[in-house]
Design an enzyme around this catalytic site. Sequence first.
Site, short mmCIF file in Angstrom:
data_model
loop_
_atom_site.label_atom_id
_atom_site.label_comp_id
_atom_site.label_asym_id
_atom_site.label_seq_id
_atom_site.Cartn_x
_atom_site.Cartn_y
_atom_site.Cartn_z
N ASN A 92 -8.34 -1.66 3.83
CA ASN A 92 -8.14 -1.76 5.29
C ASN A 92 -8.92 -0.66 6.00
O ASN A 92 -9.50 -0.91 7.07
CB ASN A 92 -6.66 -1.68 5.64
CG ASN A 92 -5.98 -3.03 5.51
OD1 ASN A 92 -6.24 -3.94 6.28
ND2 ASN A 92 -5.11 -3.16 4.50
N ARG A 128 9.92 16.69 3.18
CA ARG A 128 9.19 15.73 4.02
C ARG A 128 8.74 16.36 5.33
O ARG A 128 7.63 16.11 5.81
CB ARG A 128 10.12 14.54 4.29
CG ARG A 128 9.44 13.30 4.75
CD ARG A 128 10.05 12.08 4.10
NE ARG A 128 11.45 11.86 4.43
CZ ARG A 128 11.88 10.97 5.33
NH1 ARG A 128 11.02 10.26 6.01
NH2 ARG A 128 13.16 10.80 5.53
N ASN A 186 0.58 0.68 12.38
CA ASN A 186 0.64 0.42 10.94
C ASN A 186 0.29 -1.04 10.70
O ASN A 186 0.48 -1.89 11.57
CB ASN A 186 2.07 0.69 10.45
CG ASN A 186 2.24 0.44 8.96
OD1 ASN A 186 1.39 0.83 8.15
ND2 ASN A 186 3.32 -0.22 8.57
N HIS A 214 1.33 -4.10 7.97
CA HIS A 214 2.32 -4.44 6.95
C HIS A 214 2.06 -5.87 6.48
O HIS A 214 1.85 -6.76 7.31
CB HIS A 214 3.73 -4.31 7.56
CG HIS A 214 4.80 -4.62 6.57
ND1 HIS A 214 5.22 -3.72 5.61
CD2 HIS A 214 5.53 -5.75 6.36
CE1 HIS A 214 6.16 -4.27 4.88
NE2 HIS A 214 6.38 -5.50 5.31
N ALA A 247 -6.63 -11.55 5.46
CA ALA A 247 -6.22 -11.65 6.87
C ALA A 247 -6.04 -10.26 7.48
O ALA A 247 -6.39 -10.01 8.63
CB ALA A 247 -4.94 -12.46 6.99
#
Length: 217
Positions: A16, A67, A109, A111, A175
């Site tokens: 991507n 984190r 994002n 997904h 896609a």
Amino acid sequence: MGGKRIGVLISGRGSNLAALIDACATRDFPADIVLVISNRPDAGGLQIAQSTGIQTRTVDHTEYADREAFDAEIDRVLREHDVELVCLAGFMRLLAPGFVEAWRDRLINIHPSLLPAYPGVNIHERVIDDGVRISGCTVHYVRTAMDSGPIVAQAAVPVLSGDTAETLAARVLAAEHEIYPQALRMVADGTARLSGERVVFSARESEAAPLFSPPLS
Ligand code: GRF
């Protein structure tokens, strides 16, 4: 050059990312990728970025106590590069609410499902197990709940009887490579904009033929 300054966060092969890099290289594209950050030193996407002269950083999550400390370093590096909009592209770490809120409406994002169906992982296996006939992918703004947030764009693909998770993943990925650059273009040039918690468009919407799966005979 001269478009919105984009930072891309990756964890893996970076297909991507490659699609976004190609798009940004086209004439008049309203965004430039100025930085790629990976949480994994061995991510293939790092080489893809380097081969086109884009700056890269590794922020290895295993080197941070928690984190928040990891997110803080990513935040610092993004700001150091004057990043205006962050694209997650196969970034496999959950970002803490503090980071998501700090980058609210500047964080998108991709997904590999038609959200809000199938958030999380092992999507293609679950789609096939459920006998779903149409799947796809979604570009969305990021909110604190996993794989949630205002939807910018979606693409649908058929699920075929003989599909495995791998063949379906490949169809969805093709896609993804088309829709992520388009979605980035629309977000970067303001064609897609947030109205409350929904995205509205100032152009480019049209009625398309429905996708039937299986096709009508
Ligand atoms: C893509 O399917 C993306 O939707 C998901 O992880 C995969 C990343 O692939 N979040 P790549 O690294 O972009 O090739």
